[in-house]
Design a protein around this motif. Structure first.
Motif, PDB file in Angstrom:
ATOM      1  N   GLY A 178      59.226 109.927  65.221  1.00  0.00           N
ATOM      2  CA  GLY A 178      58.221 110.722  66.231  1.00  0.00           C
ATOM      3  C   GLY A 178      56.917 110.037  65.952  1.00  0.00           C
ATOM      4  N   PHE A 179      56.328 110.273  64.893  1.00  0.00           N
ATOM      5  CA  PHE A 179      54.929 109.919  64.509  1.00  0.00           C
ATOM      6  C   PHE A 179      54.623 108.535  64.788  1.00  0.00           C
ATOM      7  N   ASP A 180      55.631 107.696  64.320  1.00  0.00           N
ATOM      8  CA  ASP A 180      55.476 106.540  64.320  1.00  0.00           C
ATOM      9  C   ASP A 180      55.413 105.808  65.837  1.00  0.00           C
ATOM     10  N   LEU A 181      56.371 106.455  66.563  1.00  0.00           N
ATOM     11  CA  LEU A 181      56.185 106.205  68.352  1.00  0.00           C
ATOM     12  C   LEU A 181      54.900 106.388  68.859  1.00  0.00           C
ATOM     13  N   ILE A 182      54.189 107.496  68.487  1.00  0.00           N
ATOM     14  CA  ILE A 182      52.981 107.837  68.762  1.00  0.00           C
ATOM     15  C   ILE A 182      51.890 106.905  68.373  1.00  0.00           C
ATOM     16  N   TYR A 183      51.989 106.435  67.091  1.00  0.00           N
ATOM     17  CA  TYR A 183      51.033 105.449  66.296  1.00  0.00           C
ATOM     18  C   TYR A 183      51.238 104.126  67.011  1.00  0.00           C
ATOM     19  N   ALA A 184      52.456 103.794  67.594  1.00  0.00           N
ATOM     20  CA  ALA A 184      52.924 102.372  68.038  1.00  0.00           C
ATOM     21  C   ALA A 184      52.352 102.143  69.471  1.00  0.00           C
ATOM     22  N   LEU A 185      51.774 103.325  69.908  1.00  0.00           N
ATOM     23  CA  LEU A 185      51.192 103.261  71.272  1.00  0.00           C
ATOM     24  C   LEU A 185      49.845 102.486  71.338  1.00  0.00           C
ATOM     25  N   GLN A 186      49.150 102.517  70.102  1.00  0.00           N
ATOM     26  CA  GLN A 186      48.010 101.584  69.957  1.00  0.00           C
ATOM     27  C   GLN A 186      48.253 100.097  70.173  1.00  0.00           C
ATOM     28  N   ASP A 187      49.635  99.623  69.590  1.00  0.00           N
ATOM     29  CA  ASP A 187      50.151  98.265  69.675  1.00  0.00           C
ATOM     30  C   ASP A 187      50.587  97.876  71.054  1.00  0.00           C
ATOM     31  N   MET A 188      50.937  98.741  71.900  1.00  0.00           N
ATOM     32  CA  MET A 188      51.695  98.662  73.131  1.00  0.00           C
ATOM     33  C   MET A 188      51.409  97.057  73.823  1.00  0.00           C
ATOM     34  N   GLU A 189      50.183  96.951  74.062  1.00  0.00           N
ATOM     35  CA  GLU A 189      49.923  95.644  74.850  1.00  0.00           C
ATOM     36  C   GLU A 189      50.156  94.331  74.103  1.00  0.00           C
ATOM     37  N   PHE A 190      49.761  94.688  72.643  1.00  0.00           N
ATOM     38  CA  PHE A 190      49.781  93.450  71.685  1.00  0.00           C
ATOM     39  C   PHE A 190      51.239  93.125  71.545  1.00  0.00           C
ATOM     40  N   ASP A 191      52.068  94.209  71.507  1.00  0.00           N
ATOM     41  CA  ASP A 191      53.599  93.778  71.116  1.00  0.00           C
ATOM     42  C   ASP A 191      54.311  93.157  72.483  1.00  0.00           C
ATOM     43  N   LYS A 192      53.710  93.561  73.593  1.00  0.00           N
ATOM     44  CA  LYS A 192      54.108  92.844  74.729  1.00  0.00           C
ATOM     45  C   LYS A 192      53.638  91.404  75.005  1.00  0.00           C
ATOM     46  N   THR A 193      52.395  91.298  74.535  1.00  0.00           N
ATOM     47  CA  THR A 193      51.982  89.892  74.492  1.00  0.00           C
ATOM     48  C   THR A 193      52.715  88.743  73.645  1.00  0.00           C
ATOM     49  N   HIS A 194      53.087  89.512  72.405  1.00  0.00           N
ATOM     50  CA  HIS A 194      53.654  88.652  71.324  1.00  0.00           C
ATOM     51  C   HIS A 194      55.024  88.788  71.181  1.00  0.00           C
ATOM     52  N   LEU A 196      56.963  90.939  70.646  1.00  0.00           N
ATOM     53  CA  LEU A 196      57.662  92.143  69.501  1.00  0.00           C
ATOM     54  C   LEU A 196      58.252  93.626  70.178  1.00  0.00           C
ATOM     55  N   TYR A 197      59.237  93.920  69.829  1.00  0.00           N
ATOM     56  CA  TYR A 197      59.868  94.902  70.174  1.00  0.00           C
ATOM     57  C   TYR A 197      59.517  96.342  69.691  1.00  0.00           C
ATOM     58  N   SER A 198      59.424  97.219  70.534  1.00  0.00           N
ATOM     59  CA  SER A 198      58.933  98.638  70.222  1.00  0.00           C
ATOM     60  C   SER A 198      59.338  99.359  71.378  1.00  0.00           C
ATOM     61  N   ILE A 199      59.559 100.681  71.390  1.00  0.00           N
ATOM     62  CA  ILE A 199      59.927 101.553  72.580  1.00  0.00           C
ATOM     63  C   ILE A 199      58.693 101.598  73.503  1.00  0.00           C
ATOM     64  N   PRO A 200      57.578 101.696  72.989  1.00  0.00           N
ATOM     65  CA  PRO A 200      56.238 101.674  73.944  1.00  0.00           C
ATOM     66  C   PRO A 200      56.287 100.253  74.723  1.00  0.00           C
ATOM     67  N   SER A 201      56.314  99.220  73.998  1.00  0.00           N
ATOM     68  CA  SER A 201      56.249  98.060  74.698  1.00  0.00           C
ATOM     69  C   SER A 201      57.501  97.875  75.773  1.00  0.00           C
ATOM     70  N   ILE A 202      58.630  98.495  75.552  1.00  0.00           N
ATOM     71  CA  ILE A 202      59.746  98.167  76.196  1.00  0.00           C
ATOM     72  C   ILE A 202      59.723  99.272  77.666  1.00  0.00           C
ATOM     73  N   PHE A 203      59.374 100.573  77.031  1.00  0.00           N
ATOM     74  CA  PHE A 203      59.520 101.709  77.991  1.00  0.00           C
ATOM     75  C   PHE A 203      58.385 102.325  78.572  1.00  0.00           C
ATOM     76  N   GLY A 204      57.283 101.919  77.906  1.00  0.00           N
ATOM     77  CA  GLY A 204      56.002 102.388  78.448  1.00  0.00           C
ATOM     78  C   GLY A 204      55.435 103.570  77.662  1.00  0.00           C
ATOM     79  N   LYS A 205      54.311 104.311  78.087  1.00  0.00           N
ATOM     80  CA  LYS A 205      53.897 105.076  77.434  1.00  0.00           C
ATOM     81  C   LYS A 205      54.311 106.586  77.572  1.00  0.00           C
TER      82      LYS A 205
END
Length: 287
Positions: A178-194, A196-205
């Motif tokens: 849960g905490f990592d999901l929130i922390y990963a919001l910081q890299d949402m745009e970076f993950d999309k650009t590069h 990289l898979y993450s719940i924020p980059s795939i499903f949004g904030k």
């Protein structure tokens, strides 16, 4: 002075302060094992602490090596010692290899089962570093990696796996994810650009926050299950209730303040929750 600077660099490399997230859970498992009749002596406790530190150091060191090409591109991670040059990649590899060897040797020194299980544990601990390259479930793989701490600590004291300790491991699993999901919001745009898979980059904030909130709810519920299966006293349930309130406060803080408070919530809430659980369990120990 050179030694102190180098020590600080290595502490930063493995995010030593973040030990406060999982170590109290491991010690909580040790306390539960002791309450359940496990034999505990200071030598075993020292071995558990060494094994925990070595395992975490191996995981973090390996992550820095694997992610070096990504970290140098991300403004948030560009100052990591393995990227900034404070510690060379070669030295990081050596540090990781030593940590792996120490972990396996110490695990076998604790007991045979710990030694055997140290090998698949390493697969999870090291494998996590590749997760975001192929799955958005990396946050939960990290949860599995850290959940091994209390489970391993229990096995170290009891010499066997009791299904009840999985409740404490599950609590840590959902909390960290849960905490990592929130922390990963910081890299949402970076993950999309590069790519990289993450719940924020795939499903949004919005979806990420919903999943994080659900993870916190499950973690809080599992705390009460821990109290039930281990027959813990009122002090533990008071601690569990307080932690549930902290989850809610942290979640609301992120909803209202956004990313401005993410580091505050990520560090202090994680550390506080782990410490309160430990205190709640220690209150059940008869000295």
């Amino acid at each position: 002075m050179i030694f102190i600077k180098k020590a600080k660099a290595y502490a930063d490399l493995i995010k030593l302060a973040h030990t406060l997230f999982a170590l109290p859970f491991a010690l909580s498992a040790v306390a539960l094992a002791y309450i359940e009749g496990g034999k505990l002596h200071w030598q075993l406790l020292v071995l558990i602490l060494i094994a925990f530190t070595a395992a975490r150091s191996a995981a973090m060191g390996f992550n820095r090596v694997v992610d070096a090409d990504i970290d140098i591109l991300n403004p948030r991670t560009r100052q990591r010692p393995s990227v900034s040059g404070k510690i060379s990649i070669k030295d990081t590899k050596i540090f990781t290899e030593i940590s792996v060897v120490v972990f396996v040797i110490v695990a076998f020194c604790i007991n045979t089962l710990c030694g055997i299980l140290s090998l698949p544990a390493l697969v999870v601990l090291l494998g996590y570093s590749y997760a975001k390259r192929f799955t958005f479930l990396a946050h939960y793989i990290l949860g599995v990696a850290l959940a091994l701490a209390p489970i391993g600590a229990w096995i170290a004291v009891m010499g066997n796996l009791d299904i009840r300790i999985l409740t404490l491991g599950g609590c840590l699993f959902f909390s960290i994810a849960g905490f990592d999901l929130i922390y990963a919001l910081q890299d949402m745009e970076f993950d999309k650009t590069h790519n990289l898979y993450s719940i924020p980059s795939i499903f949004g904030k919005k979806t990420t926050l919903c999943i994080a909130g659900l993870s916190f709810c499950i973690s809080a519920c599992l705390l009460f299950v821990v109290g039930n299966v281990f027959n813990l006293n009122t002090y533990f349930y008071v601690s569990a209730t307080f932690i549930s309130i902290l989850y809610l406060i942290g979640f609301i803080t992120i909803l209202k303040a956004g990313m401005q408070k993410v580091n505050l919530v990520f560090f202090y809430m994680n550390a506080s929750i782990s410490a309160i659980i430990f205190v709640g369990i220690i209150a059940n120990v008869k000295f």
